[in-house]
Design an enzyme around this catalytic site. Structure first.
Site, mmCIF file in Angstrom:
data_model
loop_
_atom_site.group_PDB
_atom_site.id
_atom_site.type_symbol
_atom_site.label_atom_id
_atom_site.label_comp_id
_atom_site.label_asym_id
_atom_site.label_seq_id
_atom_site.Cartn_x
_atom_site.Cartn_y
_atom_site.Cartn_z
ATOM 1 N N LYS A 183 0.834 -1.210 0.000
ATOM 2 C CA LYS A 183 0.000 0.000 0.000
ATOM 3 C C LYS A 183 0.865 1.254 0.000
ATOM 4 C CE LYS A 183 -1.748 1.897 3.938
ATOM 5 N NZ LYS A 183 -1.573 3.345 4.054
ATOM 6 N N ASN A 184 1.835 1.295 0.914
ATOM 7 C CA ASN A 184 2.569 2.551 1.066
ATOM 8 C C ASN A 184 3.547 2.827 -0.074
ATOM 9 O OD1 ASN A 184 1.090 3.213 3.269
ATOM 10 N ND2 ASN A 184 2.604 2.550 4.784
ATOM 11 N N ARG A 210 -0.183 14.986 12.303
ATOM 12 C CA ARG A 210 0.569 14.561 11.111
ATOM 13 C C ARG A 210 0.877 15.787 10.259
ATOM 14 N NH1 ARG A 210 -2.155 9.178 8.709
ATOM 15 N NH2 ARG A 210 -0.048 8.808 7.945
ATOM 16 N N CYS A 258 -5.569 8.277 8.312
ATOM 17 C CA CYS A 258 -5.934 7.818 9.654
ATOM 18 C C CYS A 258 -5.569 8.879 10.690
ATOM 19 C CB CYS A 258 -5.175 6.529 9.976
ATOM 20 S SG CYS A 258 -5.765 5.094 9.069
ATOM 21 N N ARG A 283 -8.917 -0.201 3.462
ATOM 22 C CA ARG A 283 -7.989 0.738 2.833
ATOM 23 C C ARG A 283 -6.629 0.108 2.599
ATOM 24 N NH1 ARG A 283 -7.196 6.058 5.886
ATOM 25 N NH2 ARG A 283 -5.542 5.980 4.372
ATOM 26 N N ILE A 312 6.653 7.150 16.910
ATOM 27 C CA ILE A 312 6.511 7.898 15.649
ATOM 28 C C ILE A 312 5.258 8.780 15.656
ATOM 29 C CG2 ILE A 312 6.450 7.704 13.101
ATOM 30 C CD1 ILE A 312 9.002 6.423 14.244
ATOM 31 N N ILE A 320 2.868 18.440 7.782
ATOM 32 C CA ILE A 320 3.615 18.228 6.527
ATOM 33 C C ILE A 320 4.612 19.369 6.311
ATOM 34 C CG2 ILE A 320 1.854 16.789 5.439
ATOM 35 C CD1 ILE A 320 1.113 19.250 3.715
ATOM 36 N N ASP A 321 5.061 19.947 7.432
ATOM 37 C CA ASP A 321 5.982 21.089 7.322
ATOM 38 C C ASP A 321 7.293 20.732 6.599
ATOM 39 O OD1 ASP A 321 6.253 19.495 9.599
ATOM 40 O OD2 ASP A 321 7.331 21.029 10.719
ATOM 41 N N ASP A 381 3.747 0.735 12.038
ATOM 42 C CA ASP A 381 2.519 0.154 11.480
ATOM 43 C C ASP A 381 2.244 -1.263 12.004
ATOM 44 O OD1 ASP A 381 2.392 2.471 10.041
ATOM 45 O OD2 ASP A 381 3.177 1.609 8.201
ATOM 46 N N ARG A 434 -4.172 10.013 3.090
ATOM 47 C CA ARG A 434 -2.956 10.763 3.379
ATOM 48 C C ARG A 434 -2.155 11.004 2.100
ATOM 49 N NH1 ARG A 434 -2.182 13.859 7.013
ATOM 50 N NH2 ARG A 434 -0.049 14.491 7.265
#
Ligand code: EPU
Length: 417
Positions: free
Chosen positions: A22-23, A121, A116, A396, A326, A123-124, A304, A92
């Site tokens: 998936k990722n 989370r 999720c 998902r 994390i 995104i800087d 995960d 995401r």
């Protein structure tokens, strides 16, 4: 509402094939729009995140053809369109269109990404990376506008080895003028898969899989193919299931080097694991020793798999400790595991799990993808019937989960209620 219903306690034997990651695929699909010709992706899993990304490509006037697990993408006639909130917020990974569109058309307008809810989370790092390459980033309410007259290679240091930021910066930099260096880059196998895909198109990326990635910009990206790597998190989930319930359960199509942290830990606590080429054969032991885990970036223990392994920890004789480093909110499974009979206390992001406790089926809800996976594991193990709601989270990320588990002897189905 769709629910997963499991009658637990069955020993599992037979074979489970692992799907494409998936990722990886959630970045490979957006990466395809950088290509100036048609591209092909093999081993694409049939998961809902994939469909959401295809909808975005179609919105941008790209063409996508999917036959079974092969996807052809042609973005030659790409039109820059605002990526609407109803699409961006589905997942995401919609944020990979930031890097890809910026790299291709130097302009992006899109709403906040979804995904999720497992903590803050931000995104800087992604946005700072785009700025370092020469883009301006404007946030207007829930919308990002990212624009560059020209992208120029830069030296970028990530404060944290973020998977998303590493990939997004690579996507933006492949067609930039000059050389980009990402220091403290993430080293996850998915990053290597994306870099290989871009290199197959003619990009010049070196060092993917190490903490220093060098990208020399090119003008044109040609026709290419890529195969999605096996999903190490899906494999890890089934390996944990096999550790609890397997009788020579075979997990097929696994790259064991991607799972070293999990496999070593399981062997340490007494699980019987046999390796045969790309297969892993697992049988559950009678007893588990308690153990401790701290999640880390690759090759450390993956965040995960923390929620799935928390179920195994309930079956250890003594106290196990699970520390999540994390994300700030990744213990959504605990409330439900406790309702099923577990004895887990959480302090910040550390879980103290006292075992061994029998688990009993009841009604539970998935709060996110991996929490959902851990409830499936608990349901397979529990005495009686477990009914899981919010299963869209699970679907998902786990291709054909019902079929795969049914084929090895589980009593699991989806009902409409
Ligand atoms: N972070 C920041 N700023 C940034 C980027 C990240 O503060 O600009 C922080 C995040 O808030 C988080 C940490 O850094 O606390 C890790 O984030 P990272 O960017 O590494 O993760 P991601 O790219 O958002 C991907 C996967 C996750 C997986 C992580 C870590 C995708 C779509 N998601 O997320 O997958 O947990 O890497 O391996 O690839 C899942 O599959 O269940 C999942 C959540």
């Amino acid at each position: 509402m769709k629910k997963i219903v499991i009658n637990g306690g069955k020993e599992l034997s037979g074979s489970i094939p692992i799907s494409g990651a998936k990722n990886s695929v959630v970045a490979l699909i957006p990466a395809s729009i950088l290509c100036d010709e048609e591209t092909t992706i093999y081993n694409v899993p049939e998961i809902s995140d994939r469909d959401a990304l295809v909808d975005i490509i179609k919105l941008l006037n790209g063409e996508v053809k999917t036959t079974q697990d092969t996807m052809h993408i042609n973005a030659q006639n790409l039109k820059n369109t605002v990526i609407k909130e109803e699409l961006s917020s589905k997942l995401r990974a919609s944020y990979y269109f930031m890097g890809a569109l910026l790299g291709k058309l130097k302009h992006v307008e899109m709403y906040f990404p979804g995904g999720c809810k497992i903590g803050n989370r931000k995104i800087d790092f992604h946005l700072k990376g785009f700025e370092a390459l020469g883009a301006t980033v404007t946030e207007q309410e829930d919308r990002y506008i990212i624009h560059a007259e020209e992208l120029k290679g830069a030296r970028i240091y990530l404060d944290f080895a973020s998977v998303g930021a590493t990939i997004n910066i690579m996507l933006a930099a492949v067609k930039a003028k000059g050389t980009t260096i990402i220091n403290n880059a993430a080293k996850e196998p998915e990053i290597v898969n994306i870099a290989t895909y871009l290199n197959n198109m003619g990009a010049k990326i070196k060092g993917a899989g190490t903490s220093k990635i060098t990208i020399e910009g090119v003008d044109y990206l040609h026709k290419a193919i890529i195969e999605v790597i096996p999903d190490r998190i899906e494999a890890g989930t089934y390996i944990i299931i096999g550790s609890l319930l397997g009788k020579e359960l075979i997990i097929e199509n696994v790259i064991k080097e991607h799972l070293t942290s999990l496999l070593s830990k399981l062997q340490e606590v007494g699980v019987n694991i046999e390796f045969k080429k790309n297969k892993i054969i697992i049988s559950h032991p009678d007893h588990f020793q308690p153990f401790n885990i701290t999640t880390l970036i690759f090759p450390g223990f993956p965040t995960d798999l923390a929620q799935p392994i928390s179920v195994l920890m309930t079956q250890c004789e003594g106290q196990s400790i699970l520390e999540e480093t994390i994300y700030t909110n990744r213990m959504g499974q605990v409330e439900y595991l406790n309702q099923m009979g577990a004895n887990i206390e959480v302090n910040n992001q550390t879980a103290f799990i006292k075992g061994k406790t029998p688990l009993y089926g009841t009604d539970v809800a998935a709060s996110d993808l991996r929490a959902g996976a851990s409830l499936v594991i608990a349901g397979l193990l529990a005495e009686g019937t477990t009914k899981i709601s919010n299963i869209e989270y699970i679907l998902r990320g786990y291709e054909h989960i019902i079929e795969k588990l049914t084929a090895v002897g589980a009593d699991i189905k989806i009902i409409e209620e």
